[in-house]
Scaffold this active site. Sequence first.
Site, PDB file in Angstrom:
ATOM      1  N   GLY A 187      -8.089   2.909  10.394  1.00 39.24           N
ATOM      2  CA  GLY A 187      -8.561   1.560  10.080  1.00 39.24           C
ATOM      3  C   GLY A 187      -8.544   1.188   8.619  1.00 39.24           C
ATOM      4  O   GLY A 187      -9.069   0.132   8.237  1.00 39.24           O
ATOM      5  N   THR A 188      -7.929   2.005   7.771  1.00 34.62           N
ATOM      6  CA  THR A 188      -7.926   1.681   6.345  1.00 34.62           C
ATOM      7  C   THR A 188      -7.192   0.373   6.061  1.00 34.62           C
ATOM      8  O   THR A 188      -7.619  -0.416   5.213  1.00 34.62           O
ATOM      9  CB  THR A 188      -7.286   2.809   5.523  1.00 34.62           C
ATOM     10  OG1 THR A 188      -6.023   3.167   6.103  1.00 34.62           O
ATOM     11  CG2 THR A 188      -8.178   4.033   5.471  1.00 34.62           C
ATOM     12  N   GLY A 189      -6.080   0.129   6.766  1.00 36.43           N
ATOM     13  CA  GLY A 189      -5.329  -1.096   6.528  1.00 36.43           C
ATOM     14  C   GLY A 189      -6.104  -2.335   6.936  1.00 36.43           C
ATOM     15  O   GLY A 189      -6.169  -3.326   6.201  1.00 36.43           O
ATOM     16  N   CYS A 190      -6.699  -2.298   8.137  1.00 36.49           N
ATOM     17  CA  CYS A 190      -7.523  -3.413   8.605  1.00 36.49           C
ATOM     18  C   CYS A 190      -8.675  -3.660   7.640  1.00 36.49           C
ATOM     19  O   CYS A 190      -8.991  -4.808   7.290  1.00 36.49           O
ATOM     20  CB  CYS A 190      -8.093  -3.105   9.983  1.00 36.49           C
ATOM     21  SG  CYS A 190      -6.877  -2.730  11.263  1.00 36.49           S
TER      22      CYS A 190
ATOM     23  N   THR B 100      -9.060   8.437   8.185  1.00 32.30           N
ATOM     24  CA  THR B 100      -8.487   7.243   7.549  1.00 32.30           C
ATOM     25  C   THR B 100      -8.125   6.166   8.572  1.00 32.30           C
ATOM     26  O   THR B 100      -7.367   5.251   8.267  1.00 32.30           O
ATOM     27  CB  THR B 100      -7.223   7.617   6.753  1.00 32.30           C
ATOM     28  OG1 THR B 100      -6.279   8.252   7.640  1.00 32.30           O
ATOM     29  CG2 THR B 100      -7.542   8.550   5.606  1.00 32.30           C
TER      30      THR B 100
ATOM     31  N   LYS C 237       0.832  -1.191   0.000  1.00 33.32           N
ATOM     32  CA  LYS C 237       0.000   0.000   0.000  1.00 33.32           C
ATOM     33  C   LYS C 237       0.871   1.247   0.000  1.00 33.32           C
ATOM     34  O   LYS C 237       1.708   1.429   0.882  1.00 33.32           O
ATOM     35  CB  LYS C 237      -0.925  -0.022   1.214  1.00 33.32           C
ATOM     36  CG  LYS C 237      -1.854  -1.231   1.233  1.00 33.32           C
ATOM     37  CD  LYS C 237      -2.583  -1.389   2.554  1.00 33.32           C
ATOM     38  CE  LYS C 237      -1.649  -1.751   3.679  1.00 33.32           C
ATOM     39  NZ  LYS C 237      -2.383  -2.116   4.926  1.00 33.32           N
TER      40      LYS C 237
END
Length: 265
Positions: free
Chosen positions: A208-211, A206, A174
């Site tokens: 929690g975008t990765g989770c 933004t 990412k």
Amino acid sequence: MHGRVLIVAGSDSGGGAGIQADIKTVTALGGFAMTAITALTAQNTLGVQGVMRVPPEFLRLQIDCVMDDLGADAFKTGMMDTAEIIETTADCLGRWPGMKLVVDPVMVAKGGQKLLQADGIATLRRCLLPIATVLTPNLPEAEALCGIPIESLDDMHRAARLLLGLGVPAVLLKGGHLPGDTVIDLLATRDGSESFAAPRIPTRHTHGTGCTLASAVAAGLAQGMGLRDAVIRARHYVRSAIETAPGYGAGAGPLNHAVTFCPNP
């Protein structure tokens, strides 16, 4: 409801990331989410205030009792803050060889607090990556795993090759930490790589975008989608959730996980 996903991760009391974001995401995309919680966190949009670890033997019990009764079509891992928790997770999930596994190597909270101890990085490389289907690091996480600075798209390609060399068959790297008006994510496999670009959304919401992205990919894999299609749908879902974020909190706010979205593109 189609596609069972067992998520091994930490709880976020603020509801924007961790297990809470994972459950919302899988549900929004038409799947069924189950959980094995690795740690409880006291946190909000301003940061993590405290962490209470779950004993490894109780983590094992959570995983085993879910699998013995409900089963799963895919696994997803998130926050695992010690080497012992990672080893326990890998030992449990390794009992189902060939199961699709999305590994999100959560290392640092949005507010800057470390969520993975130093000895955990080597354990993650050794125990979990060889059984993963896809690894979904952001750039700081990728730097920690492969040992090189990542400051350009060329660096991203080099890092992806190094990560593939650690034994994982696919990497979704990412690129949101690179500066610029365009965000580029890189999906790399042993057969080649593909870049996905989109305009950066100017927002602080933004958290929690990765989770969310990793769980959306896991939901797609659980539903029988190929990796590329699962990634494309996951990116569209995350983008829609950012664009319609509710604006809660004084810091990095949560996404709109309930955004109206067609589960099947």
